[in-house]
Write a protein that holds these residues in place. Structure first.
Motif, short mmCIF file in Angstrom:
data_model
loop_
_atom_site.label_atom_id
_atom_site.label_comp_id
_atom_site.label_asym_id
_atom_site.label_seq_id
_atom_site.Cartn_x
_atom_site.Cartn_y
_atom_site.Cartn_z
N CYS A 183 -57.02 -84.86 65.17
CA CYS A 183 -58.30 -84.85 64.47
C CYS A 183 -59.11 -83.59 64.73
CB CYS A 183 -59.10 -86.11 64.77
SG CYS A 183 -59.60 -86.30 66.47
N GLU A 184 -58.88 -82.92 65.87
CA GLU A 184 -59.69 -81.73 66.17
C GLU A 184 -59.02 -80.45 65.70
OE1 GLU A 184 -60.75 -81.81 70.33
OE2 GLU A 184 -61.66 -83.80 70.13
N GLU A 185 -57.70 -80.32 65.91
CA GLU A 185 -57.05 -79.05 65.58
C GLU A 185 -56.33 -79.10 64.25
OE1 GLU A 185 -54.94 -77.10 68.86
OE2 GLU A 185 -55.94 -78.48 70.24
N ILE A 222 -46.08 -88.29 63.95
CA ILE A 222 -45.09 -87.89 64.95
C ILE A 222 -44.42 -86.59 64.54
CG2 ILE A 222 -42.85 -88.54 65.95
CD1 ILE A 222 -45.18 -90.05 67.17
N ASP A 223 -44.09 -86.47 63.24
CA ASP A 223 -43.48 -85.21 62.75
C ASP A 223 -44.39 -84.02 63.00
OD1 ASP A 223 -41.17 -86.41 61.97
OD2 ASP A 223 -41.72 -86.59 59.84
N ILE A 224 -45.67 -84.20 62.67
CA ILE A 224 -46.62 -83.10 62.85
C ILE A 224 -46.70 -82.71 64.32
CG2 ILE A 224 -49.10 -82.55 62.82
CD1 ILE A 224 -49.29 -84.10 60.18
N LEU A 225 -46.77 -83.71 65.18
CA LEU A 225 -46.89 -83.43 66.62
C LEU A 225 -45.64 -82.75 67.15
CD1 LEU A 225 -48.59 -86.77 67.70
CD2 LEU A 225 -49.63 -84.50 67.74
N LYS A 226 -44.48 -83.15 66.62
CA LYS A 226 -43.23 -82.54 67.08
C LYS A 226 -43.16 -81.08 66.68
CE LYS A 226 -39.78 -86.13 67.74
NZ LYS A 226 -38.74 -86.97 67.11
N LYS A 227 -43.67 -80.78 65.48
CA LYS A 227 -43.60 -79.40 64.99
C LYS A 227 -44.71 -78.53 65.56
CE LYS A 227 -41.45 -80.63 60.57
NZ LYS A 227 -41.92 -81.35 59.38
N LYS A 229 -47.02 -76.23 67.62
CA LYS A 229 -46.75 -75.23 68.65
C LYS A 229 -47.72 -75.48 69.80
CE LYS A 229 -45.02 -71.59 65.62
NZ LYS A 229 -45.41 -72.12 64.29
N LYS A 230 -47.43 -76.50 70.56
CA LYS A 230 -48.40 -76.94 71.56
C LYS A 230 -47.62 -77.62 72.66
CE LYS A 230 -52.85 -78.39 72.36
NZ LYS A 230 -54.08 -77.65 72.25
N ASP A 231 -47.96 -77.31 73.90
CA ASP A 231 -47.29 -77.94 75.03
C ASP A 231 -47.98 -79.23 75.39
OD1 ASP A 231 -44.99 -76.78 75.77
OD2 ASP A 231 -45.88 -75.32 77.17
N PHE A 232 -47.43 -80.35 74.96
CA PHE A 232 -48.02 -81.64 75.32
C PHE A 232 -47.48 -82.10 76.66
CE2 PHE A 232 -48.33 -81.97 70.57
CZ PHE A 232 -49.71 -81.95 70.51
N GLU A 233 -48.37 -82.72 77.42
CA GLU A 233 -47.95 -83.23 78.72
C GLU A 233 -46.96 -84.39 78.53
OE1 GLU A 233 -49.97 -85.32 82.62
OE2 GLU A 233 -51.29 -84.29 81.21
N TYR A 234 -47.25 -85.22 77.50
CA TYR A 234 -46.36 -86.34 77.20
C TYR A 234 -45.49 -85.96 76.01
CZ TYR A 234 -49.27 -89.21 80.25
OH TYR A 234 -49.94 -89.71 81.32
N PRO A 235 -44.18 -86.01 76.16
CA PRO A 235 -43.28 -85.66 75.06
C PRO A 235 -43.47 -86.61 73.88
CG PRO A 235 -42.06 -86.61 76.92
CD PRO A 235 -43.45 -86.40 77.38
N VAL A 236 -43.32 -86.05 72.67
CA VAL A 236 -43.55 -86.83 71.46
C VAL A 236 -42.23 -87.46 71.00
CG1 VAL A 236 -44.29 -86.70 69.07
CG2 VAL A 236 -45.39 -85.27 70.79
N GLU A 237 -42.30 -88.76 70.74
CA GLU A 237 -41.11 -89.48 70.32
C GLU A 237 -41.52 -90.64 69.44
OE1 GLU A 237 -37.59 -91.23 72.88
OE2 GLU A 237 -38.96 -90.04 74.12
N TRP A 238 -40.77 -90.93 68.40
CA TRP A 238 -41.09 -92.06 67.55
C TRP A 238 -40.97 -93.34 68.38
CZ3 TRP A 238 -40.27 -96.78 65.58
CH2 TRP A 238 -40.91 -97.12 64.38
N GLY A 239 -42.01 -94.17 68.34
CA GLY A 239 -41.97 -95.43 69.08
C GLY A 239 -42.99 -95.46 70.20
N MET A 240 -43.45 -94.27 70.60
CA MET A 240 -44.45 -94.25 71.68
C MET A 240 -45.86 -94.39 71.10
SD MET A 240 -45.29 -90.32 72.42
CE MET A 240 -46.33 -89.53 71.21
N ASP A 241 -46.78 -94.78 71.95
CA ASP A 241 -48.18 -94.81 71.53
C ASP A 241 -48.73 -93.39 71.64
OD1 ASP A 241 -50.42 -95.92 70.52
OD2 ASP A 241 -50.79 -97.30 72.19
N LEU A 242 -49.67 -93.06 70.77
CA LEU A 242 -50.25 -91.71 70.83
C LEU A 242 -51.13 -91.59 72.07
CD1 LEU A 242 -51.30 -91.08 67.11
CD2 LEU A 242 -49.19 -90.43 68.27
#
Length: 455
Positions: A335-337, A306-311, A313-326
């Motif tokens: 795994c790709e980037e 979650i920390d990595i995703l929050k940091k 530099k990428k516009d995710f359609e679904y906002p990243v928050e602890w507690g959500m499913d990936l």
RNA sequence: UCCCCAGUAGCUCAAUCGGCAGAGCGGGUGACUGUUAAUCACUAGGUUCGCGGUUCAAGUCCGUGCUGGGGAGCCA
């Protein structure tokens, strides 16, 4: 009717005076006085070429031979003077076993689209690509058994028909022997209670892990989800190992070892067939497989993911928050980037995982793991199982599951409970990984999807 | 289930602004003494996915349904 398989003929170490080949004609080329007939019998990707001099009888037979016909050719195996093959058949006899009307036979020598071939799923294994696919599929299944057998795991046949909604995971197909329109109450039905097709053999497998130690299931599973994607089908095969006296780290070790073993096995045993996919389907296939073989899988706690995703530099359609499913986009990013290799994400929030996963000491996460691989997404999903009866009961209550329905499952925690762990791997997804094929419908003989049950 | 794209010869596709429906491959017939998805010549092949609408005129525009594909959700 003694024949030599084409694979064996092509691997011959010397010429043979007498040989009989049977197979399906891939292409016929006529010249004045003789013809070339290329045969494939499914034993290998490669065809064998027969050269047949014309006689009145042979010419009459050749007239009935076109692409798709099955024939028996007798003659000699000789070194080929032409380029492109070491051995060929110098044909002396030609018998037509089954004609194929050229006006209506749907397979032509040229390449077809995957979409078209899905509409003739009964004939597509006669093509190079799908012949290769189903030889690899067979070899991969054998390799799964060999992997576990070599490690001392026992193969358990868990039931296909089940009486309880095992995991509450996914919509299930109903099984009934009642006529449509009759009193559909389950009391009158075959089992006297509702019955479904299994969505997972895990709960049964756990019982046998807590008896035989290390076991696995490998069989069909069914999901009645109305999902229309290139990665989902209603009937698919799943590999589910289960180990007693094992924790989450052991579980991840096993999954990683297995993925690497299966890739190595296929590269060793199906080089021609894999090469076809590397050449025509996915140019990046070999580098991808070599990366998976050579790299140690990343192991990343969910909280760090979650920390990595929050940091990022990428516009995710679904906002990243602890507690959500990936979401798919998050898994692909990781795994790709971020890592460029398979990634285990583990220790997920308990609120998004099933009741049987073991509660961690922090009280808010469970010992769950998902193995994410480039392009495929989730290849493996597993966990250490909750072996403590009181904790398990508390979780079941919180999730409104009935104790009575799971009485036999809970018995394993009442009598000699032990730490144990296991996972599920989608067999078709592994096959997609190994071949680079992007649609699951093209790695199955007769895929079942919503509104599609032709074959 | 939601969003987007597509549907034309057996297959893969083209058809400009709404104006005579075409090509390659495949098929058929013939030629050719070593071909490799053979080559060359000739040839047949169409309810343009269904239904309804706009228009002098619809493959093309509009509505609707069906089928296929891609993305998302659910998940393996």
């Amino acid at each position: 009717m003694k024949r030599t398989k084409i694979r064996a003929a092509l691997e011959a170490t010397g010429p043979m005076d007498e040989i009989v080949i049977m197979g399906w004609v891939r292409t016929k080329r006529d010249s004045k006085g003789f013809s070339f007939v290329e045969l494939n019998d499914g034993s290998t990707l490669l065809n064998i070429q027969a050269v047949i001099d014309h006689t009145p009888e042979i010419e009459a037979a050749l007239h009935r031979v076109g692409t798709g016909a099955s024939v028996r050719i007798g003659g000699a195996l000789v070194e080929s003077p032409g380029k492109g093959q070491k051995w060929e058949i110098r044909g002396r006899s030609l018998e037509v076993l089954g004609e194929a009307d050229q006006e209506t036979f749907p397979l032509q020598k040229k390449r077809h689209s995957d979409e078209f071939l899905r509409t003739i799923a009964h004939l597509r294994p006669r093509t190079n690509k799908f012949g290769a696919m189903f030889r690899i599929r067979s070899e991969l299944a054998q390799a799964v058994h060999r992997f576990f057998s070599d490690k001392g795991f026992f193969y358990i046949h868990t039931p296909i028909i089940t009486g309880s909604d095992c995991e509450g995971a996914g919509e299930m197909f109903r099984v009934t022997s009642l006529e449509p329109g009759s009193d559909a109450s389950a009391d009158n039905d075959f089992f006297g209670k509702p019955a479904q097709l299994t969505v997972s053999g895990q709960l049964s497998a756990e019982m046998f892990a807590l008896s035989l130690g290390e076991v696995y299931t490998f069989g069909p599973t069914f999901r009645a989800e109305n999902s229309n994607t290139p990665r989902h089908v209603a009937e698919f095969w799943m590999i589910e190992p289960e180990m007693a006296f094992a924790d989450l780290a052991d579980d991840m070790d096993l999954g990683e070892e297995m993925v690497k073993y299966l890739i190595t096995h296929i590269l060793d045993h199906c080089p021609n067939d894999v090469e076809l996919f590397a050449k025509w389907v996915d140019k990046g296939l070999m580098p991808t497989l070599e990366t998976i073989q050579g790299e140690t899988f990343e192991r990343l706690p969910y909280t760090e993911a979650i920390d990595i995703l929050k940091k990022a530099k990428k516009d995710f359609e679904y906002p990243v928050e602890w507690g959500m499913d990936l979401q798919t986009e998050h898994e692909r990013f990781l795994c790709e980037e971020q890592f460029g290799k398979p990634v285990y994400v583990y220790d997920y929030p308990k609120t998004i995982k099933p009741f049987y996963m073991r509660l961690n000491d922090d009280g808010r996460t469970v010992a769950a793991m998902d193995c994410l691989v480039p392009r495929i997404g989730e290849l493996i999903g597993g966990s250490q199982r909750e072996e403590r009866l009181d904790v398990l009961l508390a979780r079941m209550q919180a999730m409104h599951l009935s104790e009575e329905d799971y009485w036999w499952y809970l018995d394993s925690r009442r009598f000699g409970t032990a730490p144990h762990a296991g996972f599920g791997m989608g067999f078709e997804r592994m096959l997609m990984l190994v071949t680079g094929v992007t649609n699951i419908r093209d790695v199955m003989p007769f895929p079942r999807t919503p509104n599609s049950l032709e074959f």
